[in-house]
Design a protein around this motif. Structure first.
Motif, PDB file in Angstrom:
ATOM      1  N   ARG A 104       0.847  -1.332  -0.045  1.00  0.00           N
ATOM      2  CA  ARG A 104      -0.083  -0.028  -0.111  1.00  0.00           C
ATOM      3  C   ARG A 104       0.713   1.176   0.074  1.00  0.00           C
ATOM      4  O   ARG A 104       0.404   2.264   0.095  1.00  0.00           O
ATOM      5  CB  ARG A 104      -0.991   0.076   1.225  1.00  0.00           C
ATOM      6  CG  ARG A 104      -1.899  -1.299   1.376  1.00  0.00           C
ATOM      7  CD  ARG A 104      -2.478  -1.095   2.307  1.00  0.00           C
ATOM      8  NE  ARG A 104      -3.495  -2.450   2.431  1.00  0.00           N
ATOM      9  CZ  ARG A 104      -4.349  -2.705   3.235  1.00  0.00           C
ATOM     10  NH1 ARG A 104      -4.704  -1.787   4.230  1.00  0.00           N
ATOM     11  NH2 ARG A 104      -5.093  -3.942   3.364  1.00  0.00           N
ATOM     12  N   GLY A 105       2.162   1.183  -0.072  1.00  0.00           N
ATOM     13  CA  GLY A 105       3.115   2.273  -0.239  1.00  0.00           C
ATOM     14  C   GLY A 105       3.327   2.982   1.108  1.00  0.00           C
ATOM     15  O   GLY A 105       4.026   3.625   1.462  1.00  0.00           O
ATOM     16  N   ILE A 106       3.244   2.059   2.303  1.00  0.00           N
ATOM     17  CA  ILE A 106       3.555   2.578   3.659  1.00  0.00           C
ATOM     18  C   ILE A 106       5.009   2.295   3.943  1.00  0.00           C
ATOM     19  O   ILE A 106       5.651   3.178   4.317  1.00  0.00           O
ATOM     20  CB  ILE A 106       2.914   1.484   4.529  1.00  0.00           C
ATOM     21  CG1 ILE A 106       1.416   1.645   4.503  1.00  0.00           C
ATOM     22  CG2 ILE A 106       3.480   1.887   5.877  1.00  0.00           C
ATOM     23  CD1 ILE A 106       0.473   0.770   5.296  1.00  0.00           C
ATOM     24  N   ALA A 107       5.754   1.185   3.171  1.00  0.00           N
ATOM     25  CA  ALA A 107       6.953   1.230   3.583  1.00  0.00           C
ATOM     26  C   ALA A 107       7.892   2.379   2.854  1.00  0.00           C
ATOM     27  O   ALA A 107       8.744   3.220   3.104  1.00  0.00           O
ATOM     28  CB  ALA A 107       7.746   0.143   3.055  1.00  0.00           C
ATOM     29  N   ALA A 108       7.539   2.823   1.512  1.00  0.00           N
ATOM     30  CA  ALA A 108       7.998   3.846   0.686  1.00  0.00           C
ATOM     31  C   ALA A 108       7.714   5.258   1.435  1.00  0.00           C
ATOM     32  O   ALA A 108       8.692   6.046   1.526  1.00  0.00           O
ATOM     33  CB  ALA A 108       7.339   3.691  -0.565  1.00  0.00           C
ATOM     34  N   ALA A 137       9.560  -7.109  -2.717  1.00  0.00           N
ATOM     35  CA  ALA A 137       8.829  -5.945  -2.133  1.00  0.00           C
ATOM     36  C   ALA A 137       9.804  -5.038  -1.769  1.00  0.00           C
ATOM     37  O   ALA A 137       9.721  -3.641  -1.968  1.00  0.00           O
ATOM     38  CB  ALA A 137       7.688  -6.392  -1.196  1.00  0.00           C
ATOM     39  N   SER A 138      10.603  -5.306  -0.727  1.00  0.00           N
ATOM     40  CA  SER A 138      11.450  -4.349  -0.471  1.00  0.00           C
ATOM     41  C   SER A 138      12.598  -3.755  -1.316  1.00  0.00           C
ATOM     42  O   SER A 138      12.790  -2.449  -1.295  1.00  0.00           O
ATOM     43  CB  SER A 138      12.464  -4.990   0.813  1.00  0.00           C
ATOM     44  OG  SER A 138      11.722  -5.147   2.130  1.00  0.00           O
ATOM     45  N   VAL A 141      10.748  -1.088  -3.186  1.00  0.00           N
ATOM     46  CA  VAL A 141      10.576   0.077  -2.432  1.00  0.00           C
ATOM     47  C   VAL A 141      12.026   1.054  -2.437  1.00  0.00           C
ATOM     48  O   VAL A 141      12.060   2.099  -2.961  1.00  0.00           O
ATOM     49  CB  VAL A 141      10.391  -0.090  -0.941  1.00  0.00           C
ATOM     50  CG1 VAL A 141      10.505   1.039  -0.070  1.00  0.00           C
ATOM     51  CG2 VAL A 141       9.047  -0.864  -0.646  1.00  0.00           C
ATOM     52  N   ALA A 142      12.968   0.088  -2.543  1.00  0.00           N
ATOM     53  CA  ALA A 142      14.511   1.003  -2.624  1.00  0.00           C
ATOM     54  C   ALA A 142      14.574   1.394  -4.008  1.00  0.00           C
ATOM     55  O   ALA A 142      14.812   2.494  -4.137  1.00  0.00           O
ATOM     56  CB  ALA A 142      15.220  -0.163  -2.488  1.00  0.00           C
ATOM     57  N   ASP A 143      14.162   0.482  -4.989  1.00  0.00           N
ATOM     58  CA  ASP A 143      14.078   1.011  -6.304  1.00  0.00           C
ATOM     59  C   ASP A 143      13.153   2.200  -6.557  1.00  0.00           C
ATOM     60  O   ASP A 143      13.947   3.246  -7.366  1.00  0.00           O
ATOM     61  CB  ASP A 143      13.911  -0.252  -7.477  1.00  0.00           C
ATOM     62  CG  ASP A 143      14.063   0.037  -8.841  1.00  0.00           C
ATOM     63  OD1 ASP A 143      15.168   0.612  -9.024  1.00  0.00           O
ATOM     64  OD2 ASP A 143      13.210   0.031  -9.688  1.00  0.00           O
ATOM     65  N   LYS A 144      12.033   2.281  -5.937  1.00  0.00           N
ATOM     66  CA  LYS A 144      11.229   3.312  -6.259  1.00  0.00           C
ATOM     67  C   LYS A 144      11.566   4.411  -5.702  1.00  0.00           C
ATOM     68  O   LYS A 144      11.498   5.897  -6.360  1.00  0.00           O
ATOM     69  CB  LYS A 144       9.863   2.727  -5.773  1.00  0.00           C
ATOM     70  CG  LYS A 144       8.905   4.024  -5.689  1.00  0.00           C
ATOM     71  CD  LYS A 144       7.592   3.296  -4.953  1.00  0.00           C
ATOM     72  CE  LYS A 144       6.466   4.513  -5.075  1.00  0.00           C
ATOM     73  NZ  LYS A 144       5.239   3.646  -4.365  1.00  0.00           N
ATOM     74  N   LEU A 145      12.424   4.531  -4.703  1.00  0.00           N
ATOM     75  CA  LEU A 145      12.952   6.028  -3.962  1.00  0.00           C
ATOM     76  C   LEU A 145      14.447   6.204  -4.645  1.00  0.00           C
ATOM     77  O   LEU A 145      15.013   7.087  -4.002  1.00  0.00           O
ATOM     78  CB  LEU A 145      13.174   5.449  -2.431  1.00  0.00           C
ATOM     79  CG  LEU A 145      11.484   5.336  -2.129  1.00  0.00           C
ATOM     80  CD1 LEU A 145      11.770   5.385  -0.580  1.00  0.00           C
ATOM     81  CD2 LEU A 145      10.651   6.827  -2.076  1.00  0.00           C
ATOM     82  N   GLY A 146      14.919   5.474  -5.678  1.00  0.00           N
ATOM     83  CA  GLY A 146      15.986   5.827  -6.120  1.00  0.00           C
ATOM     84  C   GLY A 146      17.292   5.356  -5.718  1.00  0.00           C
ATOM     85  O   GLY A 146      18.561   5.683  -6.026  1.00  0.00           O
ATOM     86  N   PHE A 147      17.269   4.329  -4.904  1.00  0.00           N
ATOM     87  CA  PHE A 147      18.320   3.350  -4.347  1.00  0.00           C
ATOM     88  C   PHE A 147      18.961   2.758  -5.533  1.00  0.00           C
ATOM     89  O   PHE A 147      18.049   2.285  -6.659  1.00  0.00           O
ATOM     90  CB  PHE A 147      17.995   2.578  -3.338  1.00  0.00           C
ATOM     91  CG  PHE A 147      17.775   3.127  -1.913  1.00  0.00           C
ATOM     92  CD1 PHE A 147      18.747   2.703  -0.924  1.00  0.00           C
ATOM     93  CD2 PHE A 147      16.630   3.839  -1.358  1.00  0.00           C
ATOM     94  CE1 PHE A 147      18.510   3.444   0.493  1.00  0.00           C
ATOM     95  CE2 PHE A 147      16.545   4.283  -0.403  1.00  0.00           C
ATOM     96  CZ  PHE A 147      17.262   4.203   0.511  1.00  0.00           C
ATOM     97  N   VAL A 148      20.086   2.483  -5.614  1.00  0.00           N
ATOM     98  CA  VAL A 148      20.557   1.668  -6.734  1.00  0.00           C
ATOM     99  C   VAL A 148      21.490   0.362  -5.982  1.00  0.00           C
ATOM    100  O   VAL A 148      22.070   0.429  -4.769  1.00  0.00           O
ATOM    101  CB  VAL A 148      21.986   2.574  -7.315  1.00  0.00           C
ATOM    102  CG1 VAL A 148      22.690   1.669  -8.279  1.00  0.00           C
ATOM    103  CG2 VAL A 148      21.182   3.446  -8.127  1.00  0.00           C
ATOM    104  N   ARG A 149      21.041  -0.656  -6.747  1.00  0.00           N
ATOM    105  CA  ARG A 149      21.379  -2.016  -6.016  1.00  0.00           C
ATOM    106  C   ARG A 149      23.042  -2.268  -6.586  1.00  0.00           C
ATOM    107  O   ARG A 149      23.324  -2.156  -7.659  1.00  0.00           O
ATOM    108  CB  ARG A 149      20.730  -3.185  -6.774  1.00  0.00           C
ATOM    109  CG  ARG A 149      21.080  -4.303  -6.151  1.00  0.00           C
ATOM    110  CD  ARG A 149      20.122  -5.549  -6.639  1.00  0.00           C
ATOM    111  NE  ARG A 149      20.721  -6.921  -6.197  1.00  0.00           N
ATOM    112  CZ  ARG A 149      19.993  -7.999  -6.232  1.00  0.00           C
ATOM    113  NH1 ARG A 149      19.010  -7.939  -6.469  1.00  0.00           N
ATOM    114  NH2 ARG A 149      21.036  -9.098  -6.266  1.00  0.00           N
TER     115      ARG A 149
END
Length: 179
Positions: A104-108, A137-138, A141-149
């Motif tokens: 539901r977008g809570i973590a983001a 899922a996690s 979230v990281a990808d959506k917020l611009g984190f790079v793996r």
């Protein structure tokens, strides 16, 4: 701290008090929460224990205490926080949402608040999230917020964890080494 946008739910973060952490570290359901709490929303005993050890060693509360994710109705729906104070400008985060509230977008929304706290108010320059590669899922979230793996490495318990870094660094993205 609170966040809301057109795409993310309204979430606010409240530090969990030490007395709640003592109960959680001992594997007990805290009696002193004073609000509704979704099943699986609170940090596990090892996270509560780490927070208490950090506090006892003099690490500031902002970097020690886990935060409860509070929804618009006042219920605790997850927890997040820092895994210690920044070192050389880098701080690590962790987060989890109650199973019935996932997707539901809570973590983001909560991680966005952690980023603001770390960089704007806390003086960190980089944020690290270590995520099991099987936790899609996690990772989203990281990808959506611009984190790079970056590279996958084993933690102290032998669990493989991908290193996600924010803001992105070209070196990190290409050679897989954390700063």
């Amino acid at each position: 701290m609170s966040a809301s946008s057109d795409r993310l739910p309204l979430i606010r973060l409240e530090a969990l008090p030490a007395e709640v952490l003592v109960d959680l570290a001992a594997g007990r359901q805290p009696a002193s929460l004073g609000r509704r709490c979704e099943e699986g929303a609170l940090p596990p005993p090892e996270v509560a224990g780490r927070a208490l050890r950090l506090l006892a060693s003099g690490v500031a509360e902002r970097w020690s205490l886990p935060y409860a994710m509070i929804d618009e109705r006042g219920a605790i729906v997850g927890a997040c926080g820092f895994k210690g104070a920044p070192c050389l400008g880098l701080v690590e985060i962790g987060y989890g949402v109650a199973p019935l509230r996932r997707g539901r977008g809570i973590a983001a929304a909560a991680v966005r608040l952690l980023l603001e706290e770390a960089v704007i108010r806390g003086g960190a320059h980089r944020v690290l999230a270590r995520i099991n590669p099987d936790n899609a899922a996690s990772s989203r979230v990281a990808d959506k917020l611009g984190f790079v793996r970056g590279e996958v490495a084993l933690d102290d318990d032998g669990e493989p964890l991908a290193q996600w870094l924010w803001p992105p660094s070209t070196d990190f993205a290409h050679d897989g080494e954390a700063p």
